[in-house]
Motif scaffolding. Structure first.
Motif, PDB file in Angstrom:
ATOM      1  N   LEU A 103       0.805  -1.473   0.134  1.00 40.03           N
ATOM      2  CA  LEU A 103      -0.491  -0.269   0.526  1.00 40.03           C
ATOM      3  C   LEU A 103       1.442   0.974   0.027  1.00 40.03           C
ATOM      4  O   LEU A 103       0.645   2.132  -0.723  1.00 40.03           O
ATOM      5  CB  LEU A 103      -0.757  -0.419   1.636  1.00 40.03           C
ATOM      6  CG  LEU A 103      -1.912   1.330   1.471  1.00 40.03           C
ATOM      7  CD1 LEU A 103      -2.955   1.060   0.410  1.00 40.03           C
ATOM      8  CD2 LEU A 103      -2.371   0.965   2.789  1.00 40.03           C
ATOM      9  N   ASP A 104       2.140   1.103   0.574  1.00 43.96           N
ATOM     10  CA  ASP A 104       2.656   2.535   0.671  1.00 43.96           C
ATOM     11  C   ASP A 104       3.787   2.797  -0.561  1.00 43.96           C
ATOM     12  O   ASP A 104       3.246   3.499  -0.546  1.00 43.96           O
ATOM     13  CB  ASP A 104       3.304   2.320   1.817  1.00 43.96           C
ATOM     14  CG  ASP A 104       3.195   2.449   3.546  1.00 43.96           C
ATOM     15  OD1 ASP A 104       2.153   3.610   3.241  1.00 43.96           O
ATOM     16  OD2 ASP A 104       4.101   1.885   4.271  1.00 43.96           O
ATOM     17  N   LYS A 109       0.823   7.041  -5.748  1.00 52.09           N
ATOM     18  CA  LYS A 109       0.449   7.741  -7.371  1.00 52.09           C
ATOM     19  C   LYS A 109      -1.374   7.494  -7.110  1.00 52.09           C
ATOM     20  O   LYS A 109      -1.677   8.483  -8.593  1.00 52.09           O
ATOM     21  CB  LYS A 109       1.351   6.631  -8.120  1.00 52.09           C
ATOM     22  CG  LYS A 109       1.416   6.396  -9.808  1.00 52.09           C
ATOM     23  CD  LYS A 109       2.151   5.069  -9.813  1.00 52.09           C
ATOM     24  CE  LYS A 109       2.165   5.443 -11.830  1.00 52.09           C
ATOM     25  NZ  LYS A 109       2.609   4.014 -12.120  1.00 52.09           N
ATOM     26  N   VAL A 110      -1.448   6.607  -6.817  1.00 52.39           N
ATOM     27  CA  VAL A 110      -3.161   6.653  -6.773  1.00 52.39           C
ATOM     28  C   VAL A 110      -3.629   8.118  -6.017  1.00 52.39           C
ATOM     29  O   VAL A 110      -4.675   8.311  -6.682  1.00 52.39           O
ATOM     30  CB  VAL A 110      -3.771   5.204  -6.010  1.00 52.39           C
ATOM     31  CG1 VAL A 110      -5.302   5.268  -5.953  1.00 52.39           C
ATOM     32  CG2 VAL A 110      -2.906   3.779  -6.525  1.00 52.39           C
ATOM     33  N   ALA A 139      -1.746  -4.641  -1.364  1.00 52.26           N
ATOM     34  CA  ALA A 139      -1.885  -5.413  -0.203  1.00 52.26           C
ATOM     35  C   ALA A 139      -1.557  -4.365   0.404  1.00 52.26           C
ATOM     36  O   ALA A 139      -0.549  -3.616   0.907  1.00 52.26           O
ATOM     37  CB  ALA A 139      -1.118  -6.198  -0.026  1.00 52.26           C
ATOM     38  N   VAL A 140      -2.767  -4.823   1.743  1.00 55.66           N
ATOM     39  CA  VAL A 140      -2.206  -3.865   3.323  1.00 55.66           C
ATOM     40  C   VAL A 140      -1.397  -4.691   3.580  1.00 55.66           C
ATOM     41  O   VAL A 140      -2.644  -5.901   4.773  1.00 55.66           O
ATOM     42  CB  VAL A 140      -4.047  -3.589   3.429  1.00 55.66           C
ATOM     43  CG1 VAL A 140      -4.300  -2.793   4.768  1.00 55.66           C
ATOM     44  CG2 VAL A 140      -4.868  -2.573   2.572  1.00 55.66           C
ATOM     45  N   GLY A 141      -0.654  -4.670   4.186  1.00 53.95           N
ATOM     46  CA  GLY A 141      -0.064  -6.329   4.642  1.00 53.95           C
ATOM     47  C   GLY A 141       0.424  -7.399   3.707  1.00 53.95           C
ATOM     48  O   GLY A 141      -0.826  -7.139   2.657  1.00 53.95           O
ATOM     49  N   PHE A 154      -7.223   1.433   3.412  1.00 53.66           N
ATOM     50  CA  PHE A 154      -6.862   1.991   1.885  1.00 53.66           C
ATOM     51  C   PHE A 154      -8.196   3.191   1.856  1.00 53.66           C
ATOM     52  O   PHE A 154      -6.493   4.180   1.665  1.00 53.66           O
ATOM     53  CB  PHE A 154      -7.646   1.043   1.010  1.00 53.66           C
ATOM     54  CG  PHE A 154      -7.898   1.539  -0.851  1.00 53.66           C
ATOM     55  CD1 PHE A 154      -6.378   1.240  -1.256  1.00 53.66           C
ATOM     56  CD2 PHE A 154      -8.222   2.348  -1.119  1.00 53.66           C
ATOM     57  CE1 PHE A 154      -5.828   2.531  -2.763  1.00 53.66           C
ATOM     58  CE2 PHE A 154      -8.332   3.229  -2.586  1.00 53.66           C
ATOM     59  CZ  PHE A 154      -6.646   3.028  -3.501  1.00 53.66           C
ATOM     60  N   LEU A 155      -8.901   3.418   2.523  1.00 54.87           N
ATOM     61  CA  LEU A 155      -9.847   5.063   1.962  1.00 54.87           C
ATOM     62  C   LEU A 155      -9.015   5.886   2.595  1.00 54.87           C
ATOM     63  O   LEU A 155      -8.847   6.566   2.630  1.00 54.87           O
ATOM     64  CB  LEU A 155     -10.907   4.636   2.152  1.00 54.87           C
ATOM     65  CG  LEU A 155     -11.764   3.722   1.260  1.00 54.87           C
ATOM     66  CD1 LEU A 155     -13.879   3.341   1.919  1.00 54.87           C
ATOM     67  CD2 LEU A 155     -12.086   4.350   0.184  1.00 54.87           C
TER      68      LEU A 155
END
Ligand code: SAM
Length: 190
Positions: A103-104, A109-110, A139-141, A154-155
């Motif tokens: 995620l980081d 970019k997103v 991936a969130v982990g 994510f949000l």
């Protein structure tokens, strides 16, 4: 706490959440929580692939009746078609999966892209179509956990935590934060 939450996603055009593989007999609660997180954390649309489930819709509508901020709701859509049309109309697809990139590494970019975002979350096994057709597999982990947790994180990163401090301008009840107890201000619907 003075601005409306709906001002958040406009910078991106739209942020929608596509929930795959809902099984009405088993997933009502989890899917409802995905929808409630989408609404509360700043998305402006929730889409249920394959089926419709009135209980998911009514929970979303019930929360919005008091706390405002009803989001767009669609159900029974063909997921492949929805993704194709979203991309063809200039949007991007972000698929949350434990097999994706960190995620980081992706969020900068997103966040800086003005494209409308379709955030895809699964239930059980997700078809390879979504891995192949997503702009980002995130991936969130790398541990298996929950679509609710993955979406919330994510949000929160997408909106840089600001979504936690906003309320909806059409709410009829607004919480006044307090150290103990429940303080709620009632308002006329605008
Ligand atoms: N093996 C699955 C996977 O691909 O992530 C875990 C299934 S989990 C019960 C259901 C959904 O939760 C997944 O489809 C994914 O959207 C989300 N999810 C679970 N763990 C995640 C993680 N670590 N990172 C991102 N999403 C996750």
């Amino acid at each position: 706490m003075s601005e409306g939450l709906e001002s958040l996603p406009r910078q991106y055009g739209r942020v929608y959440v596509l929930r795959l593989g809902h099984r009405p007999a088993r997933d009502k609660r989890v899917t409802t929580h995905v929808a409630l997180v989408a609404r509360a954390f700043g998305a402006n649309g929730f889409v249920l692939e394959g089926v419709c489930d009135d209980s998911v819709y009514s929970s979303l509508a019930k929360a919005s009746k008091t706390w405002g901020g009803m989001i767009s709701y669609e159900c029974g859509v063909d997921g492949h078609e929805y993704v194709k049309v979203w991309k063809a109309s200039g949007g991007e697809i972000i698929h949350l999966t434990m097999y994706g990139l960190p995620l980081d590494d992706v969020i900068g970019k997103v966040s800086s892209s003005p494209k409308p975002k379709l955030v895809v979350v699964g239930s059980q096994k997700v078809e390879s179509f979504y891995y192949m057709n997503s702009d980002y597999n995130v991936a969130v982990g790398w541990q298996p956990h929950s679509e609710v947790a993955a979406l919330a994180l994510f949000l929160d990163r997408l909106f840089k935590g600001r979504e936690l401090y906003y309320y909806y301008s059409d709410a009829t009840a607004i919480i006044m934060p307090s150290e103990r107890g429940k303080r709620v201000e009632r308002r006329e619907r605008k």
